[in-house]
Design a protein around this motif. Structure first.
Motif, mmCIF file in Angstrom:
data_model
loop_
_atom_site.group_PDB
_atom_site.id
_atom_site.type_symbol
_atom_site.label_atom_id
_atom_site.label_comp_id
_atom_site.label_asym_id
_atom_site.label_seq_id
_atom_site.Cartn_x
_atom_site.Cartn_y
_atom_site.Cartn_z
ATOM 1 N N SER A 72 -42.529 48.224 28.449
ATOM 2 C CA SER A 72 -41.316 48.953 28.789
ATOM 3 C C SER A 72 -41.560 50.447 28.927
ATOM 4 O O SER A 72 -40.812 51.257 28.425
ATOM 5 C CB SER A 72 -40.271 48.727 27.689
ATOM 6 O OG SER A 72 -39.285 47.887 28.187
ATOM 7 N N SER B 235 -32.616 43.212 26.846
ATOM 8 C CA SER B 235 -32.717 43.130 28.304
ATOM 9 C C SER B 235 -31.876 41.986 28.840
ATOM 10 O O SER B 235 -31.146 42.148 29.812
ATOM 11 C CB SER B 235 -34.162 42.909 28.717
ATOM 12 O OG SER B 235 -34.787 44.118 28.965
ATOM 13 N N PRO C 285 -37.105 51.304 30.828
ATOM 14 C CA PRO C 285 -36.530 49.963 30.639
ATOM 15 C C PRO C 285 -36.224 49.659 29.180
ATOM 16 O O PRO C 285 -35.479 48.725 28.896
ATOM 17 C CB PRO C 285 -37.624 49.028 31.167
ATOM 18 C CG PRO C 285 -38.857 49.822 31.244
ATOM 19 C CD PRO C 285 -38.515 51.266 31.225
ATOM 20 N N ARG D 262 -30.876 42.225 32.590
ATOM 21 C CA ARG D 262 -32.060 42.668 33.313
ATOM 22 C C ARG D 262 -33.171 41.695 33.013
ATOM 23 O O ARG D 262 -33.250 41.180 31.906
ATOM 24 C CB ARG D 262 -32.520 44.036 32.816
ATOM 25 C CG ARG D 262 -31.722 45.178 33.322
ATOM 26 C CD ARG D 262 -32.216 46.434 32.627
ATOM 27 N NE ARG D 262 -31.269 47.507 32.763
ATOM 28 C CZ ARG D 262 -31.218 48.303 33.825
ATOM 29 N NH1 ARG D 262 -32.070 48.162 34.806
ATOM 30 N NH2 ARG D 262 -30.324 49.251 33.900
ATOM 31 N N PRO E 161 -36.408 41.051 31.633
ATOM 32 C CA PRO E 161 -37.288 41.858 30.774
ATOM 33 C C PRO E 161 -38.716 41.918 31.284
ATOM 34 O O PRO E 161 -39.451 42.842 30.970
ATOM 35 C CB PRO E 161 -37.212 41.142 29.424
ATOM 36 C CG PRO E 161 -36.727 39.775 29.714
ATOM 37 C CD PRO E 161 -35.908 39.850 30.951
#
Lengths: 247, 975
Positions: free
Chosen positions: A113, A234, B733, A239, A241
């Motif tokens: 990430s 996530s 993210p 989203r 991941p």
């Protein structure tokens, strides 16, 4: 401690029998099938999954070349440095997995990430089930073993070569009687197959850990907790991941 | 946790021990002593050894010779989990010492032998000696063919050997019999009977069930080979023993065929229909059938609810694997080494390819119809696609507009009440073929065509006033009634060949294209123009236009491009390209004045011309790429040559010739940094050349609109635009923070502008002219972050733009300077899977200044607020409401319009597996929808309102074969 003892024991005994430890380089081709991964996302409708499959499914498969260096005691797995084919270069990923079977230690250097982690901990062998299936990969007869990744909730199928006396393997998997030459993560979502097995002396620098590396130091427990949290948030935030986590 | 012992050295020790003390000769005492020793040793090492034992044995082949280095594994019988492993020594002996006293599954593998396995129950005593374990040879035929040749895995299940027949290639349409012929150990006799490993197969089962009785041939002759996933051969009990339940010891060879899962093959579809008040109707249907290599789909849609044509989702469902294609653009240039997906083309109606995603039309009343079929054949090396798509749009626009034009120290205002009826229809057909010739060569051939026709009906009443307000002095009153229809045919063919050299990074590509565009059109122009000067009631002069014109035009273009990339080193690449294009236009425009005596050709407006435009460009780029840093610098040289031949008509011997050529250097720089932690920095500078429009080059006076006369200019030169941009992107993210900002700048040299001369009667004459100095600049930024992760997000955006437009007005240069400020925010609140709110607010201010008339500065303020709420009620009932509030303000004209629009809908999933949905919707509850727009550009400021579809209610039903999935969340971008 018990395990450490056993490992040393095993390695010593192993070296005793094989006067020359096996050393070499295995090149793997790692293919990741995104539409299969998309199909597992719980927040998408069947229609959206089918759409992704119909549109991209036939041209799926992101390929990457990986390499595993090993001598009798250590192994290092990383991306193969390749020359650009089209004159465009992406940023090289921060990634390698180093294992020392002698000291029973591992170092995993990985970007998760967008953040780089330096995971140092002892080796914990995955739980394997050995199955009655054989096939040949690069001239080596391999046997099938299955396992599970509890953090990412993936089924793992490994094909290991009895003739390559090294407990290592690609990605985070090792601990079988022979070197893993093929790994299938979650029923073909990612397939890592050896494309070349080269038994030759390996220069120590290929197995060395680079001196200049920056990353947040974590242990296995912290890393697993961080990963679990990332995956759940996530998914909750709708989203995928695995755009930012190695599958 | 199981104890894993290394046993190699122990095995050796043990062997030496046995030499001196054979186990069976040990006395009881010795046994006890040994046990004691073992216990002590165990205590010393593991501090526990209760209930432990030693397992040993020798692995040998059938003749009893020990197999060294065989892998011996200890598994737990319940789940085959690996507990311990090791290797045999030189004599084939193994030993597991001090292992837990539980049953094991011993598994041995040795190259060339069938993996051996045996259940081991620990015997009484410390040592369980398994003795010699004989391994059987693996059938070499099987090994060679299945494992070596077909590279398929082989499963061993007792005496059953099974493999995946998909590895054995058979031609499409082959039967199971054809497949069996290729399998090792199988023999097909003349009469169709089967022998496996020399024995006759008595029974064929499919998925373990009997198939058409016991006729073995029924299954093998009739089933397609493609349907089979596994072939298993094993010895089954005889029919006799099956019935009696008593195993008579006799076995029969049985062949079992396992069928493939059908997940790779299937079909799905969706249909929806809606009926509403105010005669509103909409419907859409699509259906797909596919298997591994073929995809077929059809779509049909129609609506009069301004919903537009295909959405992107519809497009993807329709086009399947051919939705987006890499490298279909054959016009190589700067950055030609990077392959990209090209979307659509130039404008919706003119494009040769199927267009999608145009979205709803929020102006006027639109009727859309569309339908088509698509077929893809898709395998690794060959891809083929063909499609047909028809779409038509009928549009009714009834509007009023007011427009003020600023002149040097004066202004005039036009009020326009008009009605437009437009109809457009297109048939599109496409073929695409992609072939990977070998690992180094590939070929793409694309052919697209479009057949279009349309009509347009335009009626307008226009009033011109001197001054800035419509109450000022009336100058002109015009009434127009124009009608036109056109037919067009266009065809585009492209072939692209790519070659990779053996040297990595060295690439070559060549493309060739042939395009045709043929169109005919007829226009009827009728207008009455009354000019007032001395009086406001009776005109001083009247000009009537009564003309028909027909235009035939044919454009042919051949294009070719070459690209060569040479890696100079690991980090440097040299890209060289060359483009050639030859375009010929053949246009015949005949204009007739319609008089009482009939029609008469207007020699001033009729034109026949042939124009040939030759384009040559060559360029080279040096690129540096290393570890995410990509830099390139290039230079191109290009020449455009225009060769025109103008006459009144084809038979006219008087020809005006245009022969001009333009040469330009075009530099190009770009940078792309892929920085750590998902940060990207990019920028570029380029010079682009735009050749003058052929219409602007023609030396004619077009007075078909007597209030707006166009004059051509054969001395135009191409426009050179310098463009620069710089941008930064960041996404985390983990924290869900995202950010981007950047700047763009454009500067124009020899920009083509339309210089205006406005006469006393407010007749505007425009002439295309070149001017340098126009420019535009913009800055933008966006920052989004979660207030509460996954529950609430805030996104902020700002932008600024500045435009400098130059126009000559009555020979005075006017500089229109517009400063635009935009800012907005978006707040999402998604607390649960039952309730969500999405809000947004955007403000935009446009400040326009005119250098020729500084007192006339304009400030246009457009504001938009929006809110959407979703909630899920029990019994799969959902509620959605969307509210938007738009306001349009220009104080200078007292223009202040507000438009609150509320849409509501309630829907429920129904039927088995939620395949149906029923929905009741209300659109524009307050009945306030009007197509409002206001703009300031050049020396003009305008406001327009169009009568637009407003309040209606609709009841609709959807049936989706895959089930209708609802979520209170907006469709994400997360995959």
């Amino acid at each position: 401690m018990k395990r450490l003892f056993i490992f040393i024991f095993f390695l010593l005994s192993h070296n005793y029998l094989h006067a020359q430890a096996q050393e070499g380089v295995v090149t793997y081709e790692r293919t990741q099938y995104y539409t299969k991964i998309i199909a597992r996302l719980t927040f998408l409708s069947q229609e959206e999954k089918d759409r992704a499959k119909m549109t991209w499914g036939n041209d799926d498969g992101w390929k990457q070349k990986m390499v595993l260096y090993f001598n009798g005691k250590e192994s290092k797995y990383e991306a193969l440095k390749e020359d650009s084919e089209d004159g465009w270069s992406g940023r090289p990923e921060d990634f390698f997995i180093y294992r020392n079977f002698e000291t029973e230690k591992k170092i995993e250097f990985e970007t998760v990430s967008g953040k780089t982690y330096f995971l140092e901990d002892s080796l914990i062998t995955p739980k394997w089930q050995v199955m009655n299936k054989i096939k040949e990969i690069q001239g080596y007869m391999c046997m099938m073993a299955v396992s599970k990744d509890p953090v990412k909730n993936q089924t793992i199928t490994a094909w290991f070569a009895n003739d390559l006396v090294m407990q290592s393997g690609p990605e985070k998997f090792f601990g079988l009687p022979g070197l893993i030459l093929e790994l299938d993560i979650n029923d073909g979502d990612v397939i890592i197959t050896a494309s070349k097995v080269d038994l030759k002396p390996v220069k120590p620098e290929l197995l060395a850990i680079p001196k200049k590396i920056k990353g947040k130091k974590v242990n296995q427990v912290q890393y697993d907790a961080m990963l679990t949290d990332l995956i759940t948030t996530s998914i909750k935030g709708r989203r995928n991941p695995f755009w930012s986590i190695r599958y | 946790m199981e104890i894993i012992d290394g046993f190699h050295n122990i095995a050796i020790k043990y062997l030496s021990v046995t030499t001196f003390y054979p186990l069976n000769h040990l006395t009881a005492l010795k046994k006890i002593l040994l046990l004691l020793c073992c216990c002590l040793a165990g205590l010393a090492t593991h501090a526990q050894s209760g209930g432990r034992f030693t397992m040993k044995g020798v692995i040998a082949d059938t003749s009893g010779v020990g197999l060294p280095e065989a892998t011996v594994m200890l598994l737990l019988p319940k789940d085959s989990s690996l507990v311990n492993f090791g290797r045999t020594d030189k004599q084939g002996a193994f030993e597991f010492k001090n292992i837990k006293r539980v049953p094991y599954l011993l598994k041995v593998s040795y190259v060339g032998y069938l993996p051996y396995q045996q259940n081991v129950n620990p015997k009484e005593g410390d040592v369980t000696d398994l003795g010699k374990l004989g391994m059987k040879f693996l059938n070499q035929d099987l090994y060679e063919v299945v494992i070596k040749t077909a590279r398929a895995p082989l499963s061993i299940r007792g005496d059953t050997v099974e493999y995946d027949p998909r590895a054995f290639k058979v031609p499409p349409g082959a039967t199971v019999e054809d497949l069996l012929r290729r399998l090792p150990g199988m023999q097909i006799e003349q009469d169709g009977s089967i022998k496996a490993q020399g024995e006759s197969v008595k029974r064929v089962t499919v998925d373990g069930k009997r198939f058409f009785g016991d006729d073995v041939k029924a299954a093998t002759k009739n089933l397609p080979a493609e349907a089979i996933s596994k072939v298993q051969v094993f010895n089954d009990k005889t029919e006799q023993s099956r019935i009696t339940g008593v195993d008579d010891g006799k076995h029969e060879k049985t062949l079992n065929l396992q069928l493939k899962d059908s997940h790779k093959k299937g079909g799905f579809g969706k249909a929806s229909v809606g009926i509403g008040t105010d005669k509103r109707l909409e419907g859409k249907i699509n259906y797909n059938r596919f298997n591994e290599k073929n995809q077929f789909s059809v779509i049909g849609l129609g609506n009069n609810t301004n919903s537009g044509g295909m959405s992107w989702d519809d497009y993807q469902d329709f086009r399947g694997s051919q939705s987006f294609n890499w490298g279909d653009d054959g016009d190589f240039g700067f950055g030609g080494g990077v392959r990209y997906i090209s979307f659509g083309g130039d404008g919706d109606d003119q494009s040769l390819t199927i267009q999608a995603g145009s979205g709803g039309q929020n102006r006027g009343f639109n009727k859309n119809w569309a339908g088509g079929a698509n077929y893809n054949f898709d395998e690794k090396k060959t891809k083929f696609n063909t499609s047909y798509y028809y779409n038509q749009t009928g549009q009714t626009l009834d509007g009023i507009s007011r427009q003020t034009t600023y002149l040097t120290n004066s202004a005039f205002t036009k009020l326009d009440t008009n009605g437009r009826r437009n109809f457009n229809a297109n048939h599109r057909g496409g073929l695409r073929f992609e072939k990977t010739l070998d690992s180094l060569n590939s070929l793409i051939i694309i052919s697209n065509m479009r057949l279009g026709n349309g009509t347009s009906d335009y009626k307008s009443h226009q009033e011109y006033f001197r001054g800035e307000q419509e109450v000022d002095q009336l100058s002109t009153v015009s009434d127009f009634a124009n009608y036109s229809d056109f037919n067009s045919f266009a065809l585009g063919n492209t072939a692209i060949f790519r070659h990779k050299f053996r040297k990595k990074g060295r690439n070559f590509a060549a493309s060739f294209a042939y395009n045709v565009n043929n169109s005919t059109g007829n226009v009827m122009q009728r207008s009455t123009n009354r000019f007032f000067k001395s009086s406001q009631t009776s005109p001083d002069s009247v000009v009537n236009i009564n003309q028909n014109n027909d235009t035939k035009s044919l454009r042919n273009q051949i294009k070719s491009s070459l690209l060569y990339i040479e890696p100079l080193s690991k980090k440097f690449f040299l890209e060289t390209f060359y483009n050639f294009s030859l375009k010929t236009d053949d246009v015949d425009r005949n204009v007739y004045d319609i008089t009482e005596g009939g029609s008469e050709m207007n020699l001033n407006l009729s034109r026949y011309y042939k124009n040939r435009s030759t384009y040559n460009r060559g360029g080279t780029t040096l690129r540096y790429s290393n570890k995410g840093i990509n830099l390139s610098a290039g230079l191109g040289a290009q020449e455009i040559r225009l060769n025109g031949d103008f006459a009144v008509n084809q038979s006219d011997p008087v020809r005006t010739k245009i022969d001009r050529s333009f040469f330009n250097w075009t530099p190009n720089f770009s940078l792309n940094f892929d920085l750590k932690q998902n940060r990207y920095l990019y920028g570029s500078y380029s010079v682009n050349v735009q050749e003058p429009n052929i219409r602007d080059l023609q030396p004619i006076v077009d007075n078909s609109n007597p209030l707006y006369i166009r004059v051509g200019n054969p001395s135009l030169v191409p426009t050179l635009s310098h463009s620069g941009n710089l941008g930064f992107n960041y996404f985390n993210p983990g924290s869900f923070i995202q950010m981007f900002f950047g700047a763009n700048y454009n500067y124009y040299e020899n920009q083509v502008i339309y210089s205006q001369t406005v006469s006393e009667n407010l007749v505007t004459t425009t002439m295309a002219t070149n001017i340098s100095g126009g420019n535009s600049f913009s800055l933008y930024g966006n920052y989004g972050f979660p207030i509460v992760k996954t529950k609430s997000n805030l996104n902020l955006n700002v932008s600024y733009n500045r435009n400098n437009n130059l126009t000559n007005i009555n020979t005075v240069l006017n500089e229109t300077n517009t400063n635009g400020y935009n800012w907005g925010m978006r707040l999402d609140y998604t607390p649960s899977d039952k309730f969500t709110i999405y809000t947004n607010a955007n403000w935009s201010i446009n400040d326009t200044k005119y250098s020729i008339s500084s007192g006339q500065n304009q400030k246009i303020v457009n504001t938009n607020y929006g809110a959407e709420m979703n909630f899920k009620m029990p019994k799969d009932i959902y509620f959605n409401s969307r509210f938007s509030y738009n306001s349009y303000v220009n104080d200078r004209f007292d223009f202040d319009q507000k438009m609150p629009i509320l849409n509501l809908s309630v829907y429920k999933t129904m039927l088995k597996s939620k395949k149906g949905e029923i929905r009741l919707s209300a659109y524009d509850v307050f009945n306030k929808n009007r197509g409002i727009s206001q703009q300031a550009y050049g020396n003009v400021v305008s406001q327009e309102q169009v009568r637009t579809l407003a309040r209606y209610f609709m009841l609709s039903f959807t049936y989706n074969m895959r089930g209708v999935t609802h979520s209170v969340r907006r469709k994400g971008y997360g995959y």
